[in-house]
Every structure is written in structure tokens, then in C-alpha cells.
Design an enzyme around this catalytic site. Structure first.
Site, PDB file in Angstrom:
ATOM      1  N   GLY A  36       0.835  -1.203   0.000  1.00  0.00           N
ATOM      2  CA  GLY A  36       0.000   0.000   0.000  1.00  0.00           C
ATOM      3  C   GLY A  36       0.865   1.247   0.000  1.00  0.00           C
ATOM      4  N   SER A  37       0.209   2.404  -0.017  1.00  0.00           N
ATOM      5  CA  SER A  37       0.965   3.651  -0.117  1.00  0.00           C
ATOM      6  C   SER A  37       1.689   3.987   1.188  1.00  0.00           C
ATOM      7  CB  SER A  37       0.038   4.790  -0.532  1.00  0.00           C
ATOM      8  OG  SER A  37      -1.077   4.862   0.338  1.00  0.00           O
ATOM      9  N   THR A  38       1.116   3.608   2.342  1.00  0.00           N
ATOM     10  CA  THR A  38       1.831   3.812   3.609  1.00  0.00           C
ATOM     11  C   THR A  38       3.056   2.909   3.652  1.00  0.00           C
ATOM     12  OG1 THR A  38      -0.380   4.095   4.573  1.00  0.00           O
ATOM     13  CG2 THR A  38       1.487   4.059   6.103  1.00  0.00           C
ATOM     14  N   ASP A  90       2.438  -3.516   8.367  1.00  0.00           N
ATOM     15  CA  ASP A  90       1.487  -3.406   7.257  1.00  0.00           C
ATOM     16  C   ASP A  90       0.504  -2.266   7.530  1.00  0.00           C
ATOM     17  OD1 ASP A  90       0.201  -3.913   4.875  1.00  0.00           O
ATOM     18  OD2 ASP A  90      -0.130  -6.051   5.272  1.00  0.00           O
ATOM     19  N   GLY A  91      -0.133  -1.799   6.483  1.00  0.00           N
ATOM     20  CA  GLY A  91      -1.133  -0.750   6.598  1.00  0.00           C
ATOM     21  C   GLY A  91      -2.519  -1.340   6.768  1.00  0.00           C
ATOM     22  N   ASP A  93      -6.962  -0.338   5.775  1.00  0.00           N
ATOM     23  CA  ASP A  93      -7.957   0.596   5.224  1.00  0.00           C
ATOM     24  C   ASP A  93      -8.818   1.174   6.330  1.00  0.00           C
ATOM     25  OD1 ASP A  93      -7.314   0.223   2.377  1.00  0.00           O
ATOM     26  OD2 ASP A  93      -7.804  -1.849   2.864  1.00  0.00           O
ATOM     27  N   LYS A 103      -8.527  -4.828   5.623  1.00  0.00           N
ATOM     28  CA  LYS A 103      -7.391  -4.715   4.719  1.00  0.00           C
ATOM     29  C   LYS A 103      -7.786  -5.207   3.328  1.00  0.00           C
ATOM     30  CE  LYS A 103      -3.332  -5.895   5.898  1.00  0.00           C
ATOM     31  NZ  LYS A 103      -2.921  -4.664   5.180  1.00  0.00           N
ATOM     32  N   GLY A 106      -5.589  -2.690  -1.418  1.00  0.00           N
ATOM     33  CA  GLY A 106      -4.561  -2.844  -2.458  1.00  0.00           C
ATOM     34  C   GLY A 106      -4.563  -4.231  -3.070  1.00  0.00           C
ATOM     35  N   GLU A 112      -0.801 -10.884   2.396  1.00  0.00           N
ATOM     36  CA  GLU A 112      -0.649 -10.153   3.660  1.00  0.00           C
ATOM     37  C   GLU A 112      -1.020 -11.052   4.843  1.00  0.00           C
ATOM     38  OE1 GLU A 112      -1.396  -5.566   2.140  1.00  0.00           O
ATOM     39  OE2 GLU A 112      -3.108  -6.732   2.814  1.00  0.00           O
TER      40      GLU A 112
HETATM   41  C1  5RP Z   1      -3.376  -3.636   0.715  1.00  0.00           C
HETATM   42  C2  5RP Z   1      -3.743  -3.183   2.072  1.00  0.00           C
HETATM   43  C3  5RP Z   1      -3.247  -1.860   2.520  1.00  0.00           C
HETATM   44  O1  5RP Z   1      -2.548  -2.019   3.708  1.00  0.00           O
HETATM   45  C4  5RP Z   1      -4.389  -0.930   2.712  1.00  0.00           C
HETATM   46  O2  5RP Z   1      -5.129  -0.880   1.506  1.00  0.00           O
HETATM   47  C5  5RP Z   1      -3.923   0.478   3.094  1.00  0.00           C
HETATM   48  O3  5RP Z   1      -3.330   1.098   2.003  1.00  0.00           O
HETATM   49  P1  5RP Z   1      -2.772   2.558   2.041  1.00  0.00           P
HETATM   50  O4  5RP Z   1      -1.581   2.552   2.931  1.00  0.00           O
HETATM   51  O5  5RP Z   1      -2.433   2.852   0.595  1.00  0.00           O
HETATM   52  O6  5RP Z   1      -3.854   3.485   2.544  1.00  0.00           O
HETATM   53  O7  5RP Z   1      -4.416  -3.849   2.815  1.00  0.00           O
HETATM   54  O8  5RP Z   1      -4.012  -4.835   0.364  1.00  0.00           O
END
Ligand code: 5RP
Length: 261
Positions: A36-38, A90-91, A93, A103, A106, A112
Site C-alpha cells: 500500500g501507499s503507507t 502493514d497498513g 484501510d 485490509k 490494495g 498479507e
Molecule cells: C493492501 C492493504 C493496505 O494495507 C491498505 O489498503 C492500506 O493502504 P494505504 O496505505 O495505501 O492506505 O491492505 O491490500
């Protein structure tokens, strides 16, 4: 990247990523690297550490994270080379106050989950907008095999209706920007369930995976030990969530520790 080029949310993502690596990543660690972007900022921060000579190796949760890590010089290892990871970062949503996460925004939720299950500890990194009282405003991603996906979708609907969700709950096959069905790194489809609110995430976490054709879903309960949040000004808060029991049995070190209380 200059601050002016970043949105407030992206500034928060960068802040939480660098804080996470500074506080919790130590030389010698084997790391699970989320998607993800984070996490893209976390991978940059880890790469900075590796560039100083720190012996850190990572396991990526998507081809995207793999490619970025390789490009930035973060050494990667395969599942044949370790048993347990020291830390998975991990990030999410959405994340609630118990550390239960939605989650899969992405589309990397399956890898994950596999990597999370290999971790002795799980650290979620998020900007403060991700903290919610009730999960579910973000559609719940459900990864399904392509064979018979329409039957799987019907079974998911029947199950959700049994759980008191509305009969017309929107189940939407995720598409790419060109309108084609999105295919995950494992060759599956994602059905996004627009539930609006998930009053009992533990039941859904445990039961959804029993539906034939469902490979995995994005509700991660009892997995997260700690959430690190940042706001756009870089203020960091920590939420300790390691006491939340897992919805599903886990045979890993972390799972056994949580099951034992
Ligand atoms: C990917 C995920 C990400 O951790 C989630 O979508 C958060 O993404 P972002 O950091 O871009 O907000 O679960 O499958």
C-alpha cells in the site's frame, strides 16, 4: 519528496512510516513488508536503514512491494529460508480500537495474511483517518477463485443475509482502471462487500472463509499487536492491541501466545 508535493494524508503516511522504522526496526531483523501507499514509505525507510549497513531482510506481501524493495536495495528472503519473522509491518484501510482491521484495498490481502501469520509481532501503520469506532464503511474485500465465482458470490450473499445484512447488499467484483476484472497476485478475483457497518467482525472473520471458493478476506482480527498512527503534522500516537484474541486458531508463536492469554 518536498512537503508541498504531498497531501496532508500522504504527509501523515510518511510520518508514521518513518516513526515505525525508527522505533521498532532493529538490525538483524527479518521483516514482513506489507502493501500500500503507507507501506511504500516504510519500504523507503527500511531501504535507508539498509543503506547504513543494517542487516535487515524482508518478505514482501505483493509483487508491488517486492519490486519496490528490490529497486531500493532491500534484501528479500523466501519462505524456505525462515520459520518466523521478527516483525510484520502493514497498513490498513480501517482499524478499530481493538486493532481489528479491514485490509485489502490494495488487493494484497491473501499474501498479507500469510505473511502476518508468520510474524511473532504485527505492527499496523496508519494515518489517523483510518481509526473508526465501527468497521465497514470501507467495503470488505473478499478474494475468491475464478472458477464458479458467481456461485461463490451467491453463497456469500446467503451467508451475509443469515448474518442480518440486507438482501440487496452490494457485492461488487473489483475492476482495474480499464474496466477489466482485477486479478490478484495469486490469480483470483476480489469481491468488495459494501456492508456499511460490521457489528461483529469476529464472526465474519471466522465464518467467511468456510464458503467454498472464498480464499481469504480482509477482516484481520486478533492479529495486530500495536497500531501506530500519525496525523499530517507528524504527531504520533500508539494503540496497544495485543490482548485482542484471534478469531481463528493460529499455530504460530504469536497465535499460541494470544490463545494462552
Ligand atoms: C493492501 C492493504 C493496505 O494495507 C491498505 O489498503 C492500506 O493502504 P494505504 O496505505 O495505501 O492506505 O491492505 O491490500
Amino acid at each position: 519528496m518536498a512537503d508541498d508535493d504531498l497531501s496532508p494524508q500522504d504527509r501523515a503516511k510518511r510520518a508514521v512510516a518513518y516513526a515505525a522504522v525508527e522505533r521498532y526496526v532493529k538490525p538483524g531483523m527479518l521483516l514482513g513488508l506489507g502493501t500500500g501507499s503507507t507501506m511504500a514509505w516504510v519500504v523507503r525507510a527500511v531501504a535507508d536503514l539498509v543503506a547504513t549497513g543494517a542487516d535487515i531482510k524482508g518478505v514482501p506481501t505483493s509483487t508491488r512491494t517486492r519490486d519496490q524493495a528490490l529497486e531500493l536495495g532491500v534484501p528479500l528472503i523466501g519462505f524456505d529460508e525462515f520459520d518466523q519473522l521478527d516483525l510484520v509491518i502493514d497498513g490498513a484501510d480501517e482499524v478499530d480500537h481493538a486493532g481489528t482491521m479491514v485490509k485489502g484495498g490494495g488487493a494484497a490481502l491473501l499474501w498479507e495474511r500469510i505473511v502476518a501469520d508468520s510474524g511473532t509481532s504485527f505492527l499496523c501503520v496508519a494515518d489517523t483517518s483510518k481509526l473508526v469506532d465501527t468497521l465497514g464503511a470501507f467495503p470488505l474485500p473478499i478474494e475468491v477463485v475464478q472458477f464458479g465465482w458467481q456461485a461463490t458470490e451467491r453463497a456469500i450473499r446467503r451467508f451475509l443475509v443469515e448474518q442480518c445484512y440486507p438482501e440487496d447488499v452490494a457485492l461488487v467484483v473489483r475492476t482495474t482502471s480499464s474496466g477489466e476484472p482485477l486479478v490478484t497476485d495469486s490469480g483470483n478475483l476480489i469481491i468488495d462487500a459494501h456492508l456499511q457497518a460490521i457489528p461483529d467482525p469476529f464472526v465474519l472473520d471466522r465464518e467467511l472463509v468456510w464458503i467454498p471458493g472464498v480464499v481469504e478476506h480482509g477482516l484481520f482480527s486478533g492479529i495486530c499487536d500495536r497500531v501506530l498512527f500519525a496525523d499530517p503534522d507528524g504527531a504520533i500516537t500508539v494503540l496497544e492491541t495485543g490482548d485482542t484474541p484471534p478469531a481463528r486458531p493460529s499455530t504460530t508463536v504469536r497465535g499460541r501466545r494470544q490463545a494462552a492469554g
